[in-house]
Design a protein around this motif. Sequence first.
Motif, short mmCIF file in Angstrom:
data_model
loop_
_atom_site.label_atom_id
_atom_site.label_comp_id
_atom_site.label_asym_id
_atom_site.label_seq_id
_atom_site.Cartn_x
_atom_site.Cartn_y
_atom_site.Cartn_z
N LEU A 1 0.83 -1.21 0.00
CA LEU A 1 0.00 0.00 0.00
C LEU A 1 0.86 1.26 0.00
N ALA A 2 1.91 1.20 0.83
CA ALA A 2 2.75 2.38 0.98
C ALA A 2 3.68 2.58 -0.21
N ASP A 3 4.33 1.50 -0.65
CA ASP A 3 5.41 1.65 -1.63
C ASP A 3 5.24 0.84 -2.91
N GLY A 4 4.20 0.03 -3.00
CA GLY A 4 4.05 -0.87 -4.14
C GLY A 4 4.09 -0.15 -5.48
N GLU A 5 3.29 0.89 -5.59
CA GLU A 5 3.20 1.66 -6.83
C GLU A 5 4.55 2.21 -7.25
N ALA A 6 5.25 2.77 -6.27
CA ALA A 6 6.48 3.49 -6.57
C ALA A 6 7.64 2.54 -6.88
N LEU A 7 7.66 1.39 -6.24
CA LEU A 7 8.87 0.56 -6.31
C LEU A 7 8.73 -0.68 -7.17
N LEU A 8 7.50 -1.06 -7.53
CA LEU A 8 7.34 -2.28 -8.32
C LEU A 8 6.61 -1.97 -9.62
N SER A 9 7.00 -2.69 -10.69
CA SER A 9 6.25 -2.55 -11.93
C SER A 9 4.91 -3.24 -11.75
N GLU A 10 4.00 -3.00 -12.70
CA GLU A 10 2.67 -3.59 -12.58
C GLU A 10 2.75 -5.12 -12.56
N ASP A 11 3.63 -5.67 -13.42
CA ASP A 11 3.77 -7.12 -13.47
C ASP A 11 4.31 -7.67 -12.16
N GLU A 12 5.30 -6.96 -11.61
CA GLU A 12 5.89 -7.41 -10.35
C GLU A 12 4.84 -7.41 -9.24
N GLN A 13 4.03 -6.36 -9.23
CA GLN A 13 2.98 -6.28 -8.21
C GLN A 13 2.01 -7.45 -8.35
N LYS A 14 1.63 -7.72 -9.61
CA LYS A 14 0.66 -8.79 -9.87
C LYS A 14 1.21 -10.13 -9.41
N ALA A 15 2.51 -10.38 -9.74
CA ALA A 15 3.11 -11.67 -9.40
C ALA A 15 3.14 -11.85 -7.88
N LEU A 16 3.53 -10.78 -7.18
CA LEU A 16 3.62 -10.86 -5.73
C LEU A 16 2.23 -11.08 -5.12
#
Lengths: 179, 618
Positions: free
Chosen positions: B549-564
């Motif tokens: 919530l805090a850092d996902g947008e800033a530090l991960l690409s969309e694909d990386e977020q989805k995978a995690l």
Amino acid sequence: MTDFNPTENFFQLLGLPQQFELDQAKLSQSYRQLQQSVHPDRFAAEGERQRLLAVQKSSQINEAFEVLRSPTQRAAYLLKLAGVDSDLSSATFRDTDFLMQQMMLREELSELSSASDPEAALDKFYRELDTAASNQQAAFAGHYQAGDYMAARDVLAKMHFLDKLRHEAEQKEASLLDY
Amino acid sequence: MALMQISEPGQAPAPHQRKRAVGIDLGTSNSLVASFRNGSVQTLPDLDGRHLLPSVVHYGEQGQMLLGNAALAVAGEDAENTLMSIKRLMGRSYRDVAQADVLSPYTLVDCGEDMVKLKTRVGDISPVQVSAEILKTLAERAVETLGGELDGAVITVPAYFDDAQRQATKDAAQIAGLKVLRLLNEPTAAAVAYGLDEREEGAVAVFDLGGGTFDISVLQMQKGVFEVLATGGDSALGGDDFDVEIARWFAGESIATLSAAQRRQLLNACKAAKETFANPELNQVEIEVLGQSKLLTREQLNALLDPLIDRCIRACKRALRDARLSADNILNVVMVGGSTRTLRVRERVAEWFGREPLTSIDPDKVVALGAAQQAEQLVGNRQGDEVLLLDVIPLSLGIETMGGLTEKIIHRNTTIPVAMAQEFTTFKDGQTAMAIHVVQGERELVEDCRSLARFELKGIPPMVAGAARIRVTFQVDADGLLQVAAKEETTGVESQVQVKPAYGLSDGDIADMLKASWASAGEDKEARALREQQVEAEALLQALSAALLADGEALLSEDEQKALLADMEKLHNEREQGTAASIANQIELVGKASETFAERRMNASIKKALAGRRVDDL
């Protein structure tokens, strides 16, 4: 974003200029701010990996702080960064004044135990060491800034000598005052 | 599903759930548990309204166990089976304690190099087990008072505790089923309780004289960071020794001939006399015990105690020297531990520091209150006004070199966590193994230091003598616990060594004790393992969700977020339906998957911290 570079040197890590003169207040301030953000306590409720990473980063910052805040370690580190051979065994002592001073300090140290007030004698001894050390630090700063690394290395050897004396005095203190 | 909310930007996060965290002061004489309730930290009482739990366990004839006051009540009649003051046995061998402990009514079992045990009618008991029972009792009290399972605990230890003693404390917490957020030094906790972190900035001395240990710490408070500058003390000096001094004065030579029960009676009477003297109006006390009666004057008492207090003052001197401060640099002196009620102690401390010490918070409760405050913060209930507590390692860590000498690798009073590396080489052609002996202490000879661990590095590729370069890294974490890793640099052969102190418990011992504690609690092992993994999974998911919530947008690409997120969802499902093993497996997978994210978050916070500094400078 660019990644944090683990090979970046301690001065960069703490956001300080790479030189011998040091703004102690600035060093402490950067150090505290960095620890505020990476200390494992900040991640106490998080996953094991995040905590492990925090332990590593926090250790690295502690190491940088320890090295930079000690004048002798800072001097040695600067020479290492300048690519100067840190082997001090070849450093020469043609400085007879320094040798005389060393002999006098050694004598004083060995006579501490028989002083009428060992504690006062120790305090005086520490003060003398402090004065001698700050003189050498000033000399190191001058040589280093002038780019005369060989001369700076000779001064570093003297700084090590004084540190060693201090260490011996501390051990003597421990036995004298029965810690 | 709560988990999916975090992938939908703009959607409100799950309502903040308050976690249950406690601070526990595991003391030599008494233990306490405290927590944040109704707007302030408070110690939690038992059903009878008593806050202090005497650190006493009694093993009865039918195998039943009594704790605290109930155990204390039978101490006089069954001294051998009533275990008290066991904190001074934690992480200690028989050789360490046998001499200092001649007056203990119970029988110590010599276990050689291993931690000493106590002989009872139910068998030989480890001090760790006794501590675990005390912790468990306090945890149960907290669960009842707070209305649910605990999310974490801060447990305090004397700043002077070495690695073996800290490890023993952490092992006890594990056996008691507690999640340890941090082992916190008692003096640091006390300073936090006094709110010295919110007052003027400067140096604070914490004088902590408990039943069995003495600690002196010098702390420096600056801009939200509470830093320990130096610690010192004596882990075998406390109010119990005051009682022993008085007892020696009372009984003289005949003290050696007393039975265990008589000794206990005598010590209790002397302790009571000492406590009576806390009233400044009184100048003499009649001691009546064992059919004898003797009059003790305050002058005599002071003369008996002064040599012990001298030892405290010497330790203060040394701690100040280590901190490079003098007594007049100290802004506040905090008094901790029941033994600081002794007026002579207060007098001597005020005299030496040249200022009246702080005594407004109950010296028995102050440590638990500070620990609870820190637990509240570490568990994540408090945000914004965070204080950072930086501790130091109390005793140097080193290794044995030729001729039985120690070579220090990490020096006393170095701020932790800390990592130091040292290079070693082989001294024989074709040498493939190397023995390393890790010790802790200040003395030059290995035999005068505490032996922490011996281990062997194996699998060094055969080379000529002196060609191998073995880099041994010592990592001390924020709890003051050591781990060692070794790597042969020319070939990259790596060997990780978990250092378990020689005086500590093996993993097998802990497993056995855990089993024994389940059996006594009538608990099913499988059920407990499953619940533990579920709690672990829940904690990881919560932490990651908050981080995303805090850092996902800033530090991960969309694909990386989805995978995690996909991995997290699997864990979420596994948590609902899986077995202990399958949940553990998925926790491991999610941990790995989040590694990059963890690394980037750390780097981002470093950058932010430095950026903040530069802005401040403008």
